[in-house]
Scaffold this motif. Structure first.
Motif, PDB file in Angstrom:
ATOM      1  N   THR A   1       0.989  -1.103   0.166  1.00  0.00           N
ATOM      2  CA  THR A   1       0.008  -0.004   0.105  1.00  0.00           C
ATOM      3  C   THR A   1       0.911   1.289   0.020  1.00  0.00           C
ATOM      4  OG1 THR A   1      -0.218   0.031   2.475  1.00  0.00           O
ATOM      5  CG2 THR A   1      -1.756  -1.218   1.513  1.00  0.00           C
ATOM      6  N   ARG A   2       0.254   2.419  -0.281  1.00  0.00           N
ATOM      7  CA  ARG A   2       0.996   3.521  -0.712  1.00  0.00           C
ATOM      8  C   ARG A   2       1.635   3.995   1.069  1.00  0.00           C
ATOM      9  NH1 ARG A   2      -3.106   7.153  -1.525  1.00  0.00           N
ATOM     10  NH2 ARG A   2      -2.616   7.210  -3.896  1.00  0.00           N
TER      11      ARG A   2
ATOM     12  N   ASP B   1       8.919   3.723   4.164  1.00  0.00           N
ATOM     13  CA  ASP B   1      10.159   3.323   3.709  1.00  0.00           C
ATOM     14  C   ASP B   1      10.359   2.650   2.385  1.00  0.00           C
ATOM     15  OD1 ASP B   1      12.870   2.131   3.905  1.00  0.00           O
ATOM     16  OD2 ASP B   1      12.791   1.111   5.919  1.00  0.00           O
ATOM     17  N   LYS B   2      10.706   3.910   1.505  1.00  0.00           N
ATOM     18  CA  LYS B   2      10.698   3.327   0.182  1.00  0.00           C
ATOM     19  C   LYS B   2      12.279   2.377   0.032  1.00  0.00           C
ATOM     20  CE  LYS B   2       8.607   7.683  -1.555  1.00  0.00           C
ATOM     21  NZ  LYS B   2       8.952   8.917  -2.588  1.00  0.00           N
TER      22      LYS B   2
ATOM     23  N   GLU C   1      14.096  -2.563  -2.170  1.00  0.00           N
ATOM     24  CA  GLU C   1      14.893  -3.608  -1.764  1.00  0.00           C
ATOM     25  C   GLU C   1      14.105  -4.960  -1.927  1.00  0.00           C
ATOM     26  OE1 GLU C   1      17.273  -3.065   1.670  1.00  0.00           O
ATOM     27  OE2 GLU C   1      18.514  -1.567   0.754  1.00  0.00           O
ATOM     28  N   LYS C   2      13.158  -5.191  -1.118  1.00  0.00           N
ATOM     29  CA  LYS C   2      12.170  -6.246  -1.172  1.00  0.00           C
ATOM     30  C   LYS C   2      11.828  -6.841  -2.478  1.00  0.00           C
ATOM     31  CE  LYS C   2       7.829  -7.846   1.142  1.00  0.00           C
ATOM     32  NZ  LYS C   2       6.909  -8.342  -0.118  1.00  0.00           N
ATOM     33  N   VAL C   3      11.561  -5.774  -3.504  1.00  0.00           N
ATOM     34  CA  VAL C   3      11.192  -6.210  -4.934  1.00  0.00           C
ATOM     35  C   VAL C   3      12.452  -6.649  -5.574  1.00  0.00           C
ATOM     36  CG1 VAL C   3      10.503  -5.144  -7.043  1.00  0.00           C
ATOM     37  CG2 VAL C   3       9.141  -4.737  -5.271  1.00  0.00           C
ATOM     38  N   GLU C   4      13.443  -5.886  -5.471  1.00  0.00           N
ATOM     39  CA  GLU C   4      14.699  -6.336  -6.067  1.00  0.00           C
ATOM     40  C   GLU C   4      15.367  -7.767  -5.620  1.00  0.00           C
ATOM     41  OE1 GLU C   4      17.230  -2.999  -5.379  1.00  0.00           O
ATOM     42  OE2 GLU C   4      16.435  -1.802  -7.095  1.00  0.00           O
ATOM     43  N   LYS C   5      14.962  -7.954  -4.475  1.00  0.00           N
ATOM     44  CA  LYS C   5      15.386  -9.429  -3.973  1.00  0.00           C
ATOM     45  C   LYS C   5      14.579 -10.310  -4.192  1.00  0.00           C
ATOM     46  CE  LYS C   5      16.342 -11.356   0.572  1.00  0.00           C
ATOM     47  NZ  LYS C   5      14.951 -11.459   1.288  1.00  0.00           N
TER      48      LYS C   5
ATOM     49  N   ASP D   1      11.403   3.597  -9.040  1.00  0.00           N
ATOM     50  CA  ASP D   1      10.823   4.711  -8.301  1.00  0.00           C
ATOM     51  C   ASP D   1       9.724   5.456  -9.035  1.00  0.00           C
ATOM     52  OD1 ASP D   1      10.902   6.382  -5.862  1.00  0.00           O
ATOM     53  OD2 ASP D   1      11.846   8.046  -7.283  1.00  0.00           O
ATOM     54  N   ALA D   2      10.019   5.726 -10.250  1.00  0.00           N
ATOM     55  CA  ALA D   2       8.722   6.446 -11.123  1.00  0.00           C
ATOM     56  C   ALA D   2       7.794   5.533 -11.366  1.00  0.00           C
ATOM     57  CB  ALA D   2       9.749   6.974 -12.380  1.00  0.00           C
ATOM     58  N   ALA D   3       7.755   4.461 -11.334  1.00  0.00           N
ATOM     59  CA  ALA D   3       6.658   3.619 -11.593  1.00  0.00           C
ATOM     60  C   ALA D   3       5.687   3.479 -10.293  1.00  0.00           C
ATOM     61  CB  ALA D   3       6.989   2.009 -12.127  1.00  0.00           C
ATOM     62  N   TYR D   4       6.461   3.572  -9.149  1.00  0.00           N
ATOM     63  CA  TYR D   4       5.459   3.572  -8.015  1.00  0.00           C
ATOM     64  C   TYR D   4       4.632   4.691  -8.012  1.00  0.00           C
ATOM     65  CZ  TYR D   4       7.258  -0.644  -5.751  1.00  0.00           C
ATOM     66  OH  TYR D   4       7.600  -1.991  -5.365  1.00  0.00           O
TER      67      TYR D   4
END
Ligand SMILES: Nc1ncnc2c1ncn2[C@@H]1O[C@H](COP(=O)(O)OP(=O)(O)O)[C@@H](O)[C@H]1O
Ligand SMILES: [Mg+2]
Length: 351
Positions: A147-148, A154-155, A160-164, A193-196
């Motif tokens: 969620t937003r 904590d961006k 990091e979670k997505v990258e991992k 970042d831009a996509a979020y």
């Protein structure tokens, strides 16, 4: 006895124009000896406006756009007193395909074409839909969601979670939209970042998926408890991915019907599509969209509970190739609506 059919179209939605085209085509395909057609136009501001009973097909969609009063609906309550035999909501996206209009029609105890409240709502939310598919053991791309609020807290941790867990490329999508709106493909942190930023403009919840290279193949389903499958079609987007422009504004997408895929894959895909339909408790119609990887692996991408429905859209074309012409398709959907409604009237509400 003629069937009194009410068409609900337009809508407070990005797909307003598409809905008007659909309404015009549906009216043109209906046999006026069998149906009395009553139009209800929903303006882009959300007013519901009733038109006169139609006595002939229309030439221009503008003939179906009645003047609204800028107020919210006064028509909805008056629907109760009307004796329509069936309502056909020709609406896509939020405020039409997401269970809200279906809820109104349920409360009024009116028979309507297509999916009910639960299937419509669950099908509109990509996270809920994927969770239900996962529970039904349907193979899918890896995904995660947030969620937003969590993102703003904590961006760095979110990225990091997505990258991992997923890596690049990945796809970021608002949870509750269709038509590729707000969707981005990301290949690095900057794009992520831009996509979020982009996706969170459209929803407070987003889904992120592993990006894959695959064919996009689709099948139409028609029925209530035991749906039948159409032939399978393939979409070939000429762009990077199948975005809004490719879907509605230009002709940059080729449809190949039937898709050139093996008999085994076809059978596997149809079985998966029926499982998905039943898992979400769908009724009436669904278009189920899949990814087919080079190695033969088949993954379900999504189902659409009110797929594009002009005569040139994938769903009607798939049925045409299966031997069900547009006007027959519409009549079948109306019969399915009546069948589901009658079954529901048999239920006991007291004990
Ligand atoms: N995980 C993915 N991997 C590769 N391509 C994707 C992925 N997700 C979406 N796409 C591309 O983006 C398009 C739109 O995504 P989709 O989830 O179907 O959204 P919508 O509900 O807006 O149709 C797809 O048709 C496909 O071309
Ligand atoms: Mg899609």
């Amino acid at each position: 006895m003629k069937t009194k059919l009410c068409l609900l179209y337009g809508g407070k939605s990005a797909e307003h124009q598409v809905s008007l085209q659909t309404a015009k085509a549906v009216i043109g395909a209906l046999d006026l000896n069998k149906f009395d057609i009553y139009p209800i136009y929903i303006t882009t501001e959300g007013s519901w406006v009733e038109g006169e009973k139609l006595t002939a097909p229309v030439d221009q969609v503008s003939e179906l756009q009645f003047e609204g009063d800028g107020q919210s609906s006064t028509v909805a309550p008056s629907l109760i007193s009307k004796t329509y035999d069936v309502i056909f909501p020709l609406l896509h996206g939020p405020n039409g395909e997401d269970g809200t209009v279906q809820g109104l029609l349920e409360v009024m105890n009116l028979p309507y074409v297509g999916n009910g409240v639960l299937a419509s709502a669950a099908g509109m939310d990509k996270v809920i839909m994927k969770n239900v598919f996962a529970q039904a053991n349907l193979p899918q791309v890896r995904y995660s969601w947030l969620t937003r609020k969590t993102w703003l807290e904590d961006k760095e941790a979110a990225y990091e979670k997505v990258e991992k867990e997923l890596g690049y490329p990945c796809f970021v999508k608002p949870a509750n939209l269709g038509s590729s709106v707000g969707i981005s493909k990301c290949t690095n942190r900057k794009e992520l970042d831009a996509a979020y930023e982009e996706a969170f403009q459209f929803d407070r919840k987003i889904i992120v998926e592993e990006g894959i290279v695959a064919k996009e193949i689709e099948v139409g389903l028609l029925g209530n408890d035991r749906p039948e499958c159409s032939v399978i079609g393939e979409i070939i987007p000429k762009k990077d991915f199948y975005d809004y422009k490719a879907k509605y504004e230009d002709n940059s997408t080729a449809l190949i019907i039937p898709a050139e895929i093996s008999e085994d894959t076809q059978m596997e895909m149809k079985a998966m599509a029926v499982t998905a339909f039943q898992a979400l408790d769908c009724s009436g119609l669904v278009r189920a969209d899949f990814f087919l990887k080079e190695n033969g692996e088949l993954l379900i991408n999504e189902i659409n509970t009110m797929p594009g429905f002009t005569p040139f859209s994938m769903f009607p074309l798939l049925w045409k190739h299966t031997g069900v012409e547009y006007s027959l398709l519409i009549e079948k959907l109306i019969d399915l609506a009546k069948e589901r409604y009658e079954e529901k009237q048999q239920l006991k509400y007291t004990f």
